[in-house]
Design a protein around this motif. Structure first.
Motif, mmCIF file in Angstrom:
data_model
loop_
_atom_site.group_PDB
_atom_site.id
_atom_site.type_symbol
_atom_site.label_atom_id
_atom_site.label_comp_id
_atom_site.label_asym_id
_atom_site.label_seq_id
_atom_site.Cartn_x
_atom_site.Cartn_y
_atom_site.Cartn_z
ATOM 1 N N ALA A 196 0.820 -1.205 0.000
ATOM 2 C CA ALA A 196 0.000 0.000 0.000
ATOM 3 C C ALA A 196 0.861 1.264 0.000
ATOM 4 C CB ALA A 196 -0.942 -0.014 1.208
ATOM 5 N N VAL A 197 1.910 1.278 0.826
ATOM 6 C CA VAL A 197 2.755 2.470 0.927
ATOM 7 C C VAL A 197 3.570 2.671 -0.345
ATOM 8 C CG1 VAL A 197 4.629 3.561 2.216
ATOM 9 C CG2 VAL A 197 2.847 2.304 3.435
ATOM 10 N N ILE A 198 4.173 1.593 -0.852
ATOM 11 C CA ILE A 198 4.970 1.707 -2.071
ATOM 12 C C ILE A 198 4.108 2.159 -3.239
ATOM 13 C CG2 ILE A 198 6.231 0.368 -3.805
ATOM 14 C CD1 ILE A 198 7.968 0.949 -1.487
ATOM 15 N N GLY A 199 2.923 1.577 -3.380
ATOM 16 C CA GLY A 199 2.037 1.969 -4.470
ATOM 17 C C GLY A 199 1.638 3.426 -4.383
ATOM 18 N N ALA A 200 1.314 3.883 -3.170
ATOM 19 C CA ALA A 200 0.938 5.284 -2.992
ATOM 20 C C ALA A 200 2.116 6.208 -3.291
ATOM 21 C CB ALA A 200 0.437 5.506 -1.567
ATOM 22 N N PHE A 201 3.314 5.811 -2.886
ATOM 23 C CA PHE A 201 4.491 6.643 -3.138
ATOM 24 C C PHE A 201 4.750 6.782 -4.632
ATOM 25 C CE2 PHE A 201 9.061 6.943 -3.974
ATOM 26 C CZ PHE A 201 9.385 8.095 -3.270
ATOM 27 N N ARG A 202 4.684 5.678 -5.357
ATOM 28 C CA ARG A 202 4.985 5.716 -6.785
ATOM 29 C C ARG A 202 3.981 6.552 -7.570
ATOM 30 N NH1 ARG A 202 6.800 -0.680 -7.402
ATOM 31 N NH2 ARG A 202 8.836 -0.395 -6.377
ATOM 32 N N GLU A 203 2.770 6.663 -7.069
ATOM 33 C CA GLU A 203 1.782 7.486 -7.754
ATOM 34 C C GLU A 203 1.867 8.943 -7.302
ATOM 35 O OE1 GLU A 203 -1.761 9.620 -8.525
ATOM 36 O OE2 GLU A 203 -1.249 8.926 -6.520
ATOM 37 N N ALA A 204 1.946 9.160 -5.978
ATOM 38 C CA ALA A 204 1.906 10.521 -5.456
ATOM 39 C C ALA A 204 3.211 11.273 -5.643
ATOM 40 C CB ALA A 204 1.542 10.483 -3.966
ATOM 41 N N ALA A 205 4.339 10.566 -5.771
ATOM 42 C CA ALA A 205 5.625 11.248 -5.939
ATOM 43 C C ALA A 205 5.642 12.117 -7.190
ATOM 44 C CB ALA A 205 6.753 10.225 -5.987
ATOM 45 N N LEU A 211 6.376 18.233 -0.601
ATOM 46 C CA LEU A 211 6.690 17.044 0.196
ATOM 47 C C LEU A 211 5.591 16.735 1.226
ATOM 48 C CD1 LEU A 211 9.047 15.074 0.055
ATOM 49 C CD2 LEU A 211 10.071 16.250 2.016
ATOM 50 N N PRO A 212 5.020 17.742 1.910
ATOM 51 C CA PRO A 212 3.904 17.433 2.813
ATOM 52 C C PRO A 212 2.722 16.782 2.082
ATOM 53 C CG PRO A 212 4.779 19.593 3.327
ATOM 54 C CD PRO A 212 5.439 19.159 2.064
ATOM 55 N N GLY A 213 2.457 17.223 0.850
ATOM 56 C CA GLY A 213 1.382 16.601 0.083
ATOM 57 C C GLY A 213 1.666 15.134 -0.197
ATOM 58 N N LEU A 214 2.928 14.817 -0.493
ATOM 59 C CA LEU A 214 3.316 13.428 -0.732
ATOM 60 C C LEU A 214 3.138 12.599 0.531
ATOM 61 C CD1 LEU A 214 4.653 11.044 -2.173
ATOM 62 C CD2 LEU A 214 6.877 12.129 -1.769
ATOM 63 N N VAL A 215 3.594 13.118 1.666
ATOM 64 C CA VAL A 215 3.477 12.374 2.918
ATOM 65 C C VAL A 215 2.017 12.204 3.311
ATOM 66 C CG1 VAL A 215 4.049 12.384 5.373
ATOM 67 C CG2 VAL A 215 5.769 13.046 3.699
ATOM 68 N N ASN A 216 1.185 13.208 3.058
ATOM 69 C CA ASN A 216 -0.243 13.068 3.349
ATOM 70 C C ASN A 216 -0.871 11.961 2.515
ATOM 71 O OD1 ASN A 216 -0.213 15.137 5.238
ATOM 72 N ND2 ASN A 216 -0.819 16.715 3.773
ATOM 73 N N ALA A 217 -0.417 11.805 1.268
ATOM 74 C CA ALA A 217 -0.922 10.723 0.420
ATOM 75 C C ALA A 217 -0.517 9.370 0.988
ATOM 76 C CB ALA A 217 -0.396 10.886 -1.004
ATOM 77 N N LEU A 218 0.697 9.274 1.514
ATOM 78 C CA LEU A 218 1.124 8.019 2.141
ATOM 79 C C LEU A 218 0.325 7.741 3.399
ATOM 80 C CD1 LEU A 218 5.028 8.314 1.805
ATOM 81 C CD2 LEU A 218 3.385 7.361 0.190
ATOM 82 N N GLU A 219 0.058 8.782 4.176
ATOM 83 C CA GLU A 219 -0.758 8.637 5.381
ATOM 84 C C GLU A 219 -2.148 8.103 5.038
ATOM 85 O OE1 GLU A 219 -2.194 8.923 9.296
ATOM 86 O OE2 GLU A 219 -0.116 9.228 8.634
ATOM 87 N N GLU A 220 -2.753 8.681 4.012
ATOM 88 C CA GLU A 220 -4.096 8.239 3.606
ATOM 89 C C GLU A 220 -4.079 6.791 3.131
ATOM 90 O OE1 GLU A 220 -5.245 11.037 0.669
ATOM 91 O OE2 GLU A 220 -5.409 12.717 2.083
ATOM 92 N N ALA A 221 -3.013 6.386 2.451
ATOM 93 C CA ALA A 221 -2.918 5.002 1.976
ATOM 94 C C ALA A 221 -2.871 4.023 3.145
ATOM 95 C CB ALA A 221 -1.682 4.836 1.098
ATOM 96 N N VAL A 222 -2.108 4.350 4.193
ATOM 97 C CA VAL A 222 -2.025 3.467 5.357
ATOM 98 C C VAL A 222 -3.361 3.428 6.092
ATOM 99 C CG1 VAL A 222 -0.861 3.068 7.559
ATOM 100 C CG2 VAL A 222 0.460 3.847 5.589
ATOM 101 N N VAL A 223 -4.020 4.586 6.218
ATOM 102 C CA VAL A 223 -5.321 4.631 6.899
ATOM 103 C C VAL A 223 -6.341 3.777 6.150
ATOM 104 C CG1 VAL A 223 -7.250 6.132 7.515
ATOM 105 C CG2 VAL A 223 -4.908 6.866 7.990
ATOM 106 N N ARG A 224 -6.376 3.896 4.820
ATOM 107 C CA ARG A 224 -7.315 3.089 4.033
ATOM 108 C C ARG A 224 -7.011 1.602 4.178
ATOM 109 N NH1 ARG A 224 -6.469 7.202 0.126
ATOM 110 N NH2 ARG A 224 -4.961 5.852 -0.947
ATOM 111 N N HIS A 225 -5.726 1.270 4.129
ATOM 112 C CA HIS A 225 -5.349 -0.143 4.264
ATOM 113 C C HIS A 225 -5.738 -0.671 5.642
ATOM 114 C CE1 HIS A 225 -3.036 -3.769 3.325
ATOM 115 N NE2 HIS A 225 -2.618 -3.720 4.577
#
Length: 377
Positions: A196-205, A211-225
């Motif tokens: 989940a985290v790797i997939g979100a990083f590869r899309e949001a990067a 950078l805060p926007g990227l980290v927020n996308a990773l946060e949302e991916a973990v919450v959804r998972h």
């Protein structure tokens, strides 16, 4: 297509090691000769020759099916010849001994087929794990216009190729984004969170401009998972992470989400980079009273930026002493990135007396030179 039990179907799949036919023949003949010689010297030949019944069982433990069949036939033939040469007073004893030898031989062949079938299944699973690892973690080294990243990745369980540590690098329009993280826990659920985290990083990067926007996308991916995991009655997990943005300026942007600090390694010295440690791991962002902050530090061309997981920082000797990372970094500061990471990994394993307590990821980054720049795939 059907395959033989003693042979994997895919020629590219790694195979379990088997002894050669010559080695098996030498072993069987030599052991048989030893038994016969000892029996003749001690006058107990008939009783000792009964040990031949166990030869197929030994072969079934390490040889292939054909070699086990040969060993079983050999033991049956040797037993028959021995009983014919030295028959027992009661013929029923000879028949019972020969029957027992045949039964042991058949059971040994069946056991060998089962063992090899299990080994081939493990090889297929390992091949699948290799493909999965390549999907999650790209092979090192990785190179972009701004940075060269090399290092070492080793999961805790040596029979598994994927663990809870993750890393990735993306050559985005806003600079090179770098991720290193550590998923809480072990096993397949932890690997699912890593996906989940790797997939979100590869899309949001590539999508997020900051950078805060990227980290927020990773946060949302973990919450959804975690929400999906909760529906399946699986434990929720958090992820410690360090996310960097490296562009052509001398300053690196970084957001630390509860992850071990990076180190700047220069000639003869290693300095821990001071970053805000108040930021919580991914998946726990809702507990924070403020938004995650961006830290900045200089990354000169003549230094190596070392990133690692707690498998390295918390490696311990048998007496409980923690691995002296900063000291080892200073001692190996002159090494190129690939050798530095591998040296730290080797030294930490020796320090812990070979007892690895956690997954290990060690990444060494250098600014890319103008001659070697090439965008990462």
């Amino acid at each position: 297509m059907a395959t033989r039990a003693d042979e994997p179907a895919d020629p590219d799949r790694p195979r379990a090691r088997r002894p050669s036919n010559g080695a098996v023949l030498l072993w069987v003949v030599g052991l048989t000769g030893l038994i016969l010689v000892i029996g003749l010297l001690t006058g107990t030949g008939v009783r000792l020759v009964s040990l031949l019944v166990f030869l197929p069982a030994f072969a079934a433990a390490f040889a292939d099916v054909r070699q086990t069949v040969f060993t079983a036939c050999w033991s049956i033939a040797a037993m028959a010849l021995s009983l014919a040469y030295h028959p027992a007073p009661d013929q029923g004893d000879d028949i019972a001994a020969l029957t027992l030898t045949v039964i042991f031989g058949v059971l040994s062949v069946l056991g060998c087929r089962y063992r090899i079938g299990h080994e081939n299944e493990m090889l297929r699973l390992r091949s699948t794990a290799t493909a999965m690892q390549r999907s999650i973690l790209r092979p090192l080294p990785l190179l972009t216009d701004q940075v060269l990243m090399d290092g070492v990745y080793e999961p805790l369980q040596e029979d598994k190729l994927v663990g809870g540590d993750i890393y990735d690098l993306a050559a985005s329009p806003y600079g090179t984004r770098v991720l290193i993280g550590d998923v809480q826990g072990k096993g397949l659920p932890a690997i699912g969170t890593a996906f989940a985290v790797i997939g979100a990083f590869r899309e949001a990067a590539y999508r997020e401009t900051t950078l805060p926007g990227l980290v927020n996308a990773l946060e949302e991916a973990v919450v959804r998972h975690n929400a999906i995991a909760a529906e399946a009655d699986e434990p929720e997990r958090f992820v410690t992470a360090l996310v960097l943005c490296i562009d052509d300026s001398p300053t690196v942007q970084a957001i630390c989400c509860g992850h071990p600090r990076p180190y700047l390694v220069g000639p003869g010295a290693a300095v821990s980079v001071l970053l805000d440690e108040a930021d919580l791991p991914l998946g726990l962002g809702s507990l924070a009273s403020a938004a995650r902050t961006v830290g900045r530090f200089d990354f000169p061309f003549d230094t190596t930026l070392l990133l690692c997981t707690d498998g390295l920082t918390e490696a311990r000797a048998p007496d409980g002493t923690f691995f002296p990372l900063r000291k080892r970094l200073a001692e190996n500061a002159e090494l190129p990135p690939n050798r530095l990471a591998r040296s730290l990994h080797t030294v930490s394993r020796a320090f812990a007396a070979g007892h690895q307590q956690d997954d290990i990821a060690v990444l060494a980054l250098r600014r890319a030179t103008a001659e070697g720049r090439s965008p990462a795939a």
